[in-house]
Design an enzyme around this catalytic site. Structure first.
Site, PDB file in Angstrom:
ATOM      1  CB  ILE A 100      -0.986  -0.019   1.202  1.00  0.00           C
ATOM      2  CG1 ILE A 100      -1.956   1.169   1.153  1.00  0.00           C
ATOM      3  CG2 ILE A 100      -0.253  -0.117   2.527  1.00  0.00           C
ATOM      4  CD1 ILE A 100      -3.107   1.066   2.146  1.00  0.00           C
ATOM      5  CB  CYS A 101       1.099   4.165   0.793  1.00  0.00           C
ATOM      6  SG  CYS A 101       1.404   5.949   0.887  1.00  0.00           S
ATOM      7  CB  ALA A 102       5.586   4.826  -0.737  1.00  0.00           C
ATOM      8  N   GLY A 147      -2.722  -0.861  -2.736  1.00  0.00           N
ATOM      9  CA  GLY A 147      -3.614   0.180  -2.238  1.00  0.00           C
ATOM     10  C   GLY A 147      -2.991   1.544  -2.446  1.00  0.00           C
TER      11      GLY A 147
END
Length: 185
Positions: A100-102, A147
């Site tokens: 998720i994210c980075a 995500g």
């Protein structure tokens, strides 16, 4: 069994919301510290791990491995050659891999997700130029689940529940959590 990997500087909401939701779903989850038994996140929250990276000796019961984002957490994840070997092995052995994210950038930099459909935090998504970039909250391409960021951490976690325990179970858990459905963007 699900392993969630924690490195110094991890994004607390992404990691802990995921662990919380999976445990609410009665899924066996282990928080694995990359560099110790206590790991401090990017916002100064220190978390006691269930195990350290060096103690992982077998993968036979692992259904999923999860990488939370956060800076410098992702750099610390990326620096772990043991984690890289474990995640690479997971891809080869048909294990679910979630980031998720980075954190999808970690998988990308390791050469594991070229030509896969992914989402990530916007600044990182545009760097994944060998991937099929999807601007949605949560994207699944086979056993890869990504995500977009901290704001969709609960939605991300519920998708993980859905793939492990089914959509109906995930929707019942969503209702118990009084969590509305979000529209993908």
């Amino acid at each position: 069994m699900v392993y969630v990997f924690f490195a110094t500087g991890f994004e607390e909401v992404e990691a802990l919301a995921t662990v919380d939701v999976l445990r609410r779903a009665e899924i066996d989850v282990k928080m694995i510290g990359i560099s110790g038994n206590e790991i401090t996140g990017g916002h100064g929250i220190t978390v006691q791990m269930d195990a350290e990276m060096g103690s992982i000796t077998q993968m036979e019961n692992v259904e999923m491995m999860v990488l939370p984002g956060g800076v410098p957490g992702i750099d610390n994840l990326k620096a772990s050659l043991d984690l890289k070997a474990l995640i690479s092995n997971g891809f080869k052995n048909d294990c679910y891999i979630a980031a998720i994210c980075a954190a999808p950038s970690v998988l990308y930099d390791w050469g594991l997700i070229d030509q896969k459909k992914v989402t990530a935090y916007p600044n990182y998504l545009k760097q994944l130029d060998q991937c099929i970039q999807i601007d949605e909250a949560v994207v699944q391409d086979g056993k890869l689940i990504t995500g977009k960021g901290v704001g969709v951490a609960l939605e991300f976690a519920l998708r993980l529940v859905s793939v492990l325990k089914g959509d109906a179970f995930s929707e019942r858990l969503r209702a118990k959590m009084v969590m509305p459905t979000i529209e993908s963007r």
